[in-house]
Design a protein around this motif. Sequence first.
Motif, PDB file in Angstrom:
ATOM      1  N   UNK A  27      36.505  36.006  46.131  1.00 21.72           N
ATOM      2  CA  UNK A  27      36.765  36.241  47.562  1.00 21.72           C
ATOM      3  C   UNK A  27      38.046  35.536  47.970  1.00 21.72           C
ATOM      4  N   UNK A  28      38.237  34.321  47.497  1.00 26.42           N
ATOM      5  CA  UNK A  28      39.429  33.554  47.839  1.00 26.42           C
ATOM      6  C   UNK A  28      40.686  34.206  47.269  1.00 26.42           C
ATOM      7  N   UNK A  29      40.583  34.835  46.095  1.00 22.72           N
ATOM      8  CA  UNK A  29      41.735  35.491  45.477  1.00 22.72           C
ATOM      9  C   UNK A  29      42.206  36.705  46.264  1.00 22.72           C
ATOM     10  N   UNK A  30      41.367  37.235  47.149  1.00 18.89           N
ATOM     11  CA  UNK A  30      41.766  38.385  47.963  1.00 18.89           C
ATOM     12  C   UNK A  30      42.858  38.019  48.957  1.00 18.89           C
ATOM     13  N   UNK A  31      42.979  36.733  49.267  1.00 12.67           N
ATOM     14  CA  UNK A  31      44.064  36.267  50.122  1.00 12.67           C
ATOM     15  C   UNK A  31      44.051  36.884  51.496  1.00 12.67           C
ATOM     16  N   UNK A  32      45.211  37.378  51.933  1.00  8.11           N
ATOM     17  CA  UNK A  32      45.302  37.956  53.272  1.00  8.11           C
ATOM     18  C   UNK A  32      44.742  39.373  53.341  1.00  8.11           C
ATOM     19  N   UNK A  88      41.062  33.436  34.726  1.00 12.00           N
ATOM     20  CA  UNK A  88      41.250  34.606  35.586  1.00 12.00           C
ATOM     21  C   UNK A  88      41.650  34.211  37.003  1.00 12.00           C
ATOM     22  N   UNK A  89      40.988  33.201  37.542  1.00 12.98           N
ATOM     23  CA  UNK A  89      41.292  32.793  38.909  1.00 12.98           C
ATOM     24  C   UNK A  89      42.642  32.086  39.000  1.00 12.98           C
ATOM     25  N   UNK A  90      43.161  31.624  37.880  1.00  7.87           N
ATOM     26  CA  UNK A  90      44.474  31.003  37.869  1.00  7.87           C
ATOM     27  C   UNK A  90      45.608  32.006  37.800  1.00  7.87           C
ATOM     28  N   UNK A  91      45.295  33.253  37.511  1.00  7.11           N
ATOM     29  CA  UNK A  91      46.322  34.287  37.425  1.00  7.11           C
ATOM     30  C   UNK A  91      46.608  34.864  38.814  1.00  7.11           C
ATOM     31  N   UNK A  92      47.719  35.540  38.916  1.00  5.59           N
ATOM     32  CA  UNK A  92      48.124  36.129  40.189  1.00  5.59           C
ATOM     33  C   UNK A  92      47.569  37.546  40.286  1.00  5.59           C
ATOM     34  N   UNK A  93      46.239  37.641  40.386  1.00 12.50           N
ATOM     35  CA  UNK A  93      45.578  38.932  40.484  1.00 12.50           C
ATOM     36  C   UNK A  93      44.178  38.748  41.045  1.00 12.50           C
ATOM     37  N   UNK A  94      43.596  39.842  41.498  1.00 11.44           N
ATOM     38  CA  UNK A  94      42.191  39.858  41.898  1.00 11.44           C
ATOM     39  C   UNK A  94      41.447  40.571  40.775  1.00 11.44           C
ATOM     40  N   UNK A  95      40.418  39.954  40.195  1.00  5.67           N
ATOM     41  CA  UNK A  95      39.703  40.609  39.096  1.00  5.67           C
ATOM     42  C   UNK A  95      39.084  41.934  39.549  1.00  5.67           C
ATOM     43  N   UNK A  96      39.049  42.888  38.643  1.00  7.05           N
ATOM     44  CA  UNK A  96      38.454  44.180  38.968  1.00  7.05           C
ATOM     45  C   UNK A  96      36.935  44.037  39.061  1.00  7.05           C
ATOM     46  N   UNK A  97      36.258  44.973  39.734  1.00 12.06           N
ATOM     47  CA  UNK A  97      34.802  44.883  39.855  1.00 12.06           C
ATOM     48  C   UNK A  97      34.083  44.827  38.509  1.00 12.06           C
ATOM     49  N   UNK A  98      34.591  45.523  37.500  1.00 10.49           N
ATOM     50  CA  UNK A  98      33.950  45.496  36.182  1.00 10.49           C
ATOM     51  C   UNK A  98      34.016  44.105  35.567  1.00 10.49           C
ATOM     52  N   UNK A  99      35.138  43.430  35.734  1.00  9.74           N
ATOM     53  CA  UNK A  99      35.291  42.077  35.192  1.00  9.74           C
ATOM     54  C   UNK A  99      34.405  41.104  35.965  1.00  9.74           C
ATOM     55  N   UNK A 100      34.318  41.280  37.279  1.00  7.69           N
ATOM     56  CA  UNK A 100      33.451  40.427  38.097  1.00  7.69           C
ATOM     57  C   UNK A 100      31.996  40.597  37.668  1.00  7.69           C
ATOM     58  N   UNK A 137      39.910  44.185  51.038  1.00  7.71           N
ATOM     59  CA  UNK A 137      39.636  44.145  49.603  1.00  7.71           C
ATOM     60  C   UNK A 137      38.261  43.581  49.276  1.00  7.71           C
ATOM     61  N   UNK A 138      37.849  42.518  49.962  1.00 12.38           N
ATOM     62  CA  UNK A 138      36.564  41.894  49.644  1.00 12.38           C
ATOM     63  C   UNK A 138      35.379  42.816  49.933  1.00 12.38           C
ATOM     64  N   UNK A 139      35.346  43.548  51.063  1.00 11.77           N
ATOM     65  CA  UNK A 139      34.235  44.503  51.244  1.00 11.77           C
ATOM     66  C   UNK A 139      34.191  45.579  50.157  1.00 11.77           C
ATOM     67  N   UNK A 140      35.356  46.003  49.680  1.00 11.38           N
ATOM     68  CA  UNK A 140      35.401  46.977  48.588  1.00 11.38           C
ATOM     69  C   UNK A 140      34.769  46.390  47.330  1.00 11.38           C
ATOM     70  N   UNK A 176      43.540  44.922  29.706  1.00 12.79           N
ATOM     71  CA  UNK A 176      43.285  43.585  30.227  1.00 12.79           C
ATOM     72  C   UNK A 176      41.832  43.452  30.673  1.00 12.79           C
ATOM     73  N   UNK A 177      41.354  44.453  31.426  1.00 12.72           N
ATOM     74  CA  UNK A 177      39.962  44.441  31.888  1.00 12.72           C
ATOM     75  C   UNK A 177      38.992  44.464  30.715  1.00 12.72           C
TER      76      UNK A 177
END
Length: 149
Positions: A101-106, A65-77, A111-114, A40-41
Amino acid sequence: MLRITAGKFATAMRGTVGTTASRVAAVRCVHGSEESAEEFDKRYEKYFAREGIDGWEVRKGMNDLLGMDLVPSPKVIESGLRACRRVNDIALAIRWLEGCKDKCGDQKATLYPYLLEKITPTLKELGVPTVEELGYDKPELALKSVFDI
């Protein structure tokens, strides 16, 4: 005579359309094999790395990607950021970061600092500021809450 012919024609068409529609539905219900996270990535990295990609296609890939139920991996970002640089659209790059950042949710606190840690070299290389560096993480003209007074 015409009414009888039209009735028979309509009956014949109903049978034809009905079988065609059921065939189409049967074909759409068949699913292919599931792809792994790595595949996928790679698929999205390859999509963003295409030579002739334009701004609309970059936006479409990011929106998908942002419409899917996932956080994109750093390589995809990173691949998306490089695509933004190729089409010379810094606003899209910043919105891409904001969407990720918004996809990281709660899990934003962990996750966002990572994600930022992993993509910081690419951000520096491309000259893209983060949402926090621009001050977009805090509202500019927000009023104090009545409960804080």
